[in-house]
Motif scaffolding. Structure first.
Motif, mmCIF file in Angstrom:
data_model
loop_
_atom_site.group_PDB
_atom_site.id
_atom_site.type_symbol
_atom_site.label_atom_id
_atom_site.label_comp_id
_atom_site.label_asym_id
_atom_site.label_seq_id
_atom_site.Cartn_x
_atom_site.Cartn_y
_atom_site.Cartn_z
ATOM 1 N N ARG A 105 0.825 -1.204 0.000
ATOM 2 C CA ARG A 105 0.000 0.000 0.000
ATOM 3 C C ARG A 105 0.862 1.257 0.000
ATOM 4 N NH1 ARG A 105 -5.110 -1.482 0.483
ATOM 5 N NH2 ARG A 105 -5.677 0.724 0.484
ATOM 6 N N LEU A 106 2.169 1.095 0.215
ATOM 7 C CA LEU A 106 3.096 2.230 0.153
ATOM 8 C C LEU A 106 3.544 2.516 -1.279
ATOM 9 C CD1 LEU A 106 5.392 1.313 3.187
ATOM 10 C CD2 LEU A 106 3.476 2.899 3.182
ATOM 11 N N HIS A 121 3.528 5.850 -3.086
ATOM 12 C CA HIS A 121 4.456 6.854 -2.548
ATOM 13 C C HIS A 121 5.898 6.373 -2.702
ATOM 14 C CE1 HIS A 121 0.777 8.446 -0.778
ATOM 15 N NE2 HIS A 121 0.571 7.291 -0.202
ATOM 16 N N VAL A 150 4.317 9.834 4.576
ATOM 17 C CA VAL A 150 3.956 8.676 3.756
ATOM 18 C C VAL A 150 2.960 7.778 4.490
ATOM 19 C CG1 VAL A 150 4.835 6.529 2.753
ATOM 20 C CG2 VAL A 150 6.089 8.670 2.414
ATOM 21 N N ARG A 183 -0.516 9.469 4.834
ATOM 22 C CA ARG A 183 -1.240 9.480 3.557
ATOM 23 C C ARG A 183 -1.716 8.073 3.185
ATOM 24 N NH1 ARG A 183 2.455 13.634 2.300
ATOM 25 N NH2 ARG A 183 4.007 12.137 1.557
ATOM 26 N N THR A 184 -0.907 7.065 3.521
ATOM 27 C CA THR A 184 -1.305 5.685 3.260
ATOM 28 C C THR A 184 -2.538 5.318 4.076
ATOM 29 O OG1 THR A 184 0.990 5.042 2.788
ATOM 30 C CG2 THR A 184 -0.556 3.280 3.358
ATOM 31 N N ASP A 198 -5.540 7.003 2.611
ATOM 32 C CA ASP A 198 -6.033 6.256 1.450
ATOM 33 C C ASP A 198 -6.762 4.993 1.886
ATOM 34 O OD1 ASP A 198 -4.890 8.173 -0.157
ATOM 35 O OD2 ASP A 198 -3.047 7.037 -0.522
#
Length: 692
Positions: free
Chosen positions: A62-63, A66, A176, A179-180, A183
Motif C-alpha cells: 500500500r506504500l 508513494h 507517507v 497518507r497511506t 487512502d
C-alpha cells in the motif's frame, strides 16, 4: 429493517445511501442475528490468522503510490546509518591517540619504537613488547592534542549529520504513513458503500466500527513505529557487520553466531504470539459490539431488569479480551529479554577475545573499543526488532481484519451503459418476480402486479409475509432471482442505482435524524432547495407548527438520537424531508406505528399531501390508515393472496376481512385452542403456573 440498514428516512436515496444496497446473497426475512459478526470472506478471523508474511507484504504494498518518497527515505536512512556506523571507528582512532600518547610519554626521547620494543623484550617482558608492537608509539612524546581534536570534531560532525538525516527521514516517512492510512480509510469507506445489504444484516455495528476505526488506528501506529525502525535496524546490521569484518574477521564471526540463534527464537515466539494477537482484536471487536448493543438499548435493559445479565456478559467478554491480550503481550514480550541475554553473552565473549588480541599486539586498543561498540550496535537493532515484534504482529493482525472487509463480495455493479427513463410517469410493474433470501427457502414466487401512475398501493399482511421485502426489491437493495421490475417500462437493473433511487423517497417506521439543526435535517432531502421551498414543505406536513415552539426555531440543534423532540415530531420531520425531495415514487413503511392518536391524524394528513400525484407504496399494520388506498395487496408467505380496494376486499370475506375484523371487531379465538391452552398452564419465571 434497522436504522443502520435503511437509507436516510424521508430522503431520496442517493450515492450516500449505497451502503445499504443489494446482493444476490441474502438472508431470511427477519434476518436473525446468528451470533457471528461476519461470514467469509468478511468474517471474524478464527483462532488462526492468515499467513503473516503475505498479510505483511500486502500491507507494505500500500506504500507503492508513494514510492518516490519511500526511495528518499531509504536513501536518507542509508546515509544516516552510514555516518553513524563510521562513528565508533573514528572514536577508536581517538582512543589509540590517547593510549599511544600516554604510553609513549613514559619512554625517553631519542629512541625509536623498535629499540624500545627490543629493550622491553630483552628485560623478559614479552607480553608488553607485543602490546607496544600494536600501537603507534613515539617515545618521549605525549598525546597529540591537535590530532585528537581533529578526530573528535570529525566524529561530532558525523553524529550531527546522522541526526539531521535521521530527522528528515522520519519527517518524510510520517507523511507517507499518514497518507497511506488516509487512502486506506477512504478505500474502506468506498468499500462499505459498495457492499450489499446482506453484509450489514449479519454484522453487529460495534464489530464493524471496531474494524474501520480501532484496527485502522492500530495499523497506523504499527507502521509509524516499525517502518523507520526496521529499515534503520536492517541497514545498521549491514553496516556494522561490514565494519566488524574490516576490523577483525575472527571477532566478526563470533558476533554473527547470535544471528541464527536470535532468528530461531524470534520466529518460535512470534508464531505463538500471532495467534493471540488475532484473538485479542477479535475479542476487542466482540466487546465493542456488546457495548454498543447494550448502550443503544439501555432503556430496554433497565425496563426488563437485565443489568446483571449485561454486566455478566460484559465481564465474560472483558475477561476473554484480558486473557488474549495478556497472552499476546506476555509471549511476544519474551523476545526482548532473550535478545538482551544473547547480546550480553556475545559482549562478554568479544571483550575477552579482544583483550587477548590487544595483549598479543594483533589489534589496537582503539579497534577493540570500536568493535565492542559495534557489537552493541549489532545486537541493539536485533533487540529493537524483537521488542517491536508484538507491535508489528498486532498491526498485521489488524490489517488482516481490515483486508477481510476490503475482500468482501461487492454488490452487482451498475450497467456500463445504463438506460434512462424518458417518459417519467411513475408506473411500476412486477413481472413474474421470484426472490428468496436463502436458496432453499423460497419467499416470493411468480409475483406480478402493476402500480399505475399516481396510485396509492397499500401492502398488508402478517409479520414475515414479505411486505418490506417487496419495497426493498423496488429499491434494488436486493437482486431478483427471477422475473423483473420495471419503472415506466425500463428494467430497474438497466438503471444506475443513483438514478433509480433519486426518483424514490422513503419514510420509515424507524426515524433517522442526524446531529444538526432542524433546517439541516430537512434540507437533507434536497440540498438545492430554497428557504421558501423548505418552509412550504414544513407547513404542508405540519412541522412548522411545533418548530415555532422550540427555542431556536429551525435553528434548533437536534442530537443524533433526536431526544429533544418527540417520536411524532421526528416522524413529521422525516415526512417533510421526503416532501422536500419531491420524489416520483414514495414508499411509506409503517410511518405511523410509533406515534399517538392525535399525532397520527397529523401524520396521515401530511402523508396524504405527500402522496398526492405520486405513485405510493404504503406498508401498514393499522388498516385504518389505508382505507382510501387505490389498491390494497394482501400478502401471505411471499405471495399476493388478495388485491382490490377496501370495500372490495371486505366483501370477499377473506384474508383482508380477517385482518380487519381482528383489529376492529375483536379477535376471534378458536374455542378448542383456548380450551387446550387453559389445560396446559404456562410456567412463570417464579415457577408458578399462569393461564394463557
Amino acid at each position: 429493517m434497522s436504522e443502520s440498514e435503511q437509507p436516510a428516512s424521508g430522503s431520496t436515496a442517493d450515492g450516500k445511501t449505497d451502503s445499504t444496497t443489494d446482493s444476490k446473497t441474502v438472508k431470511a426475512t427477519e434476518r436473525p442475528n446468528t451470533g457471528r459478526a461476519f461470514g467469509p470472506p468478511g468474517g471474524i478471523p478464527g483462532d488462526k490468522s492468515m499467513d503473516f508474511l503475505p498479510s505483511a507484504k500486502r500491507l507494505l504494498k500500500r506504500l507503492r503510490p508513494h514510492r518516490v518518497q519511500v526511495s528518499g527515505v531509504v536513501l536518507l536512512a542509508i546515509f544516516s546509518v552510514g555516518l553513524s556506523v563510521l562513528g565508533p571507528k573514528i572514536l577508536g582512532r581517538a582512543t589509540d591517540i590517547i593510549f599511544s600518547g600516554a604510553i609513549g610519554k613514559q619512554f625517553p626521547r631519542g629512541l625509536t619504537k623498535e629499540q624500545i620494543i627490543e629493550q622491553t623484550r630483552a628485560s623478559g617482558n614479552g607480553r608488553l613488547a607485543e602490546l607496544l608492537q600494536g600501537i603507534d608509539l613515539i617515545p618521549g612524546v605525549g598525546i597529540d592534542t591537535d590530532a585528537l581534536r581533529n578526530v573528535l570534531l570529525l566524529a561530532l560532525g558525523l553524529y550531527v549529520g546522522a541526526f539531521f538525516l535521521s530527522w528528515a527521514q522520519g519527517y518524510i516517512l510520517n507523511g507517507v504513513v499518514q497518507r497511506t492510512i488516509l487512502d486506506l480509510r477512504s478505500e474502506v469507506e468506498e468499500k462499505l458503500n459498495k457492499l450489499p445489504l446482506s453484509y450489514f444484516d449479519g454484522a453487529p455495528r460495534g464489530e464493524l466500527l471496531s474494524r474501520v476505526t480501532n484496527d485502522i488506528d492500530n495499523i497506523s501506529t504499527s507502521l509509524q513505529q516499525t517502518l523507520s525502525q526496521l529499515l534503520t535496524s536492517l541497514l545498521t546490521v549491514i553496516g556494522v557487520v561490514t565494519m566488524m569484518f574490516v576490523i577483525s574477521p575472527l571477532l566478526a564471526l563470533i558476533a554473527l553466531v547470535t544471528i541464527p540463534i536470535s532468528m530461531i527464537l524470534t520466529a518460535a515466539i512470534a508464531k505463538r504470539s500471532q495467534v493471540r494477537f488475532v484473538q485479542q482484536w477479535r475479542h476487542t471487536g466482540a466487546l465493542n459490539g456488546q457495548i454498543e448493543e447494550a448502550f443503544t438499548g439501555h432503556e430496554l435493559v433497565k425496563v426488563f431488569g437485565r443489568q446483571k445479565e449485561i454486566e455478566t456478559s460484559f465481564a465474560e467478554k472483558n475477561e476473554e479480551l484480558y486473557k488474549a491480550a495478556f497472552g499476546a503481550q506476555f509471549i511476544s514480550g519474551l523476545i526482548m529479554p532473550l535478545m538482551m541475554f544473547i547480546g550480553n553473552v556475545n559482549y562478554v565473549v568479544i571483550a575477552v577475545v579482544g583483550g587477548l588480541r590487544v595483549a598479543s599486539g594483533t589489534m589496537s586498543l582503539g579497534d577493540v573499543q570500536a568493535f565492542i561498540q559495534y557489537s552493541r550496535q549489532f545486537t541493539q537493532p536485533l533487540t529493537q526488532v524483537a521488542s517491536m515484534a508484538n507491535l508489528l504482529q498486532s498491526g498485521v493482525a489488524s490489517a488482516e481484519r481490515v483486508f477481510e472487509v476490503l475482500d468482501a463480495k461487492e454488490q452487482v455493479p451498475d450497467d456500463a451503459t445504463p438506460e434512462k427513463v424518458t417518459d417519467s410517469r411513475g408506473r411500476v410493474e412486477f413481472e413474474h418476480v421470484s426472490f428468496s433470501y436463502k436458496p432453499d427457502e423460497p419467499l416470493i414466487t411468480d409475483l406480478s402486479l402493476v402500480a399505475e401512475p399516481g396510485q396509492t398501493v397499500a401492502i398488508v399482511g402478517p409479520t414475515g409475509a414479505g411486505k418490506t421485502t417487496l419495497v426493498n426489491l423496488i429499491m434494488r437493495f436486493y437482486e431478483l432471482n427471477g422475473g423483473r421490475i420495471t419503472l415506466d417500462g425500463v428494467d430497474i437493473t438497466d438503471l444506475t442505482r443513483h438514478d433509480l433511487r433519486s426518483r424514490i423517497g422513503m419514510v420509515l417506521q424507524d426515524t433517522w435524524l442526524f446531529g444538526g439543526t432542524i433546517r439541516d435535517n430537512l434540507l437533507y432531502g434536497n440540498l438545492k432547495a430554497t428557504e421558501e421551498d423548505m418552509l412550504a414543505a414544513a407547513k404542508a406536513t405540519y412541522v412548522d407548527r411545533f418548530v415555532h415552539s422550540l427555542p431556536d426555531g429551525y435553528d434548533t440543534v437536534i442530537d443524533e438520537e433526536g431526544s429533544n423532540v418527540s417520536a411524532g415530531e421526528k416522524q413529521l420531520l422525516t415526512i417533510a424531508r421526503a416532501f422536500l425531495a419531491d420524489p416520483q415514487l414514495l414508499i411509506l413503511d409503517e410511518a405511523t406505528s410509533s406515534v399517538d392518536t392525535r399525532t397520527e391524524v397529523l401524520v396521515q394528513r401530511a402523508m396524504a399531501a405527500l402522496r398526492s400525484d405520486r405513485t405510493s407504496f404504503v406498508i401498514a399494520h393499522r388498516l385504518s390508515t389505508i382505507r382510501d388506498a387505490d389498491l390494497i395487496l394482501v400478502m401471505e408467505n411471499g405471495a399476493i393472496v388478495e388485491q382490490g380496494n377496501h370495500t372490495e376486499l371486505l366483501s370477499l370475506d377473506g384474508a383482508y376481512a380477517r385482518l380487519y375484523n381482528a383489529q376492529f371487531s375483536g379477535a376471534v379465538v378458536d374455542i378448542d385452542e383456548e380450551a387446550a391452552a387453559i389445560a396446559t398452564p404456562v410456567a412463570t419465571p417464579a415457577g408458578r403456573p399462569m393461564a394463557r
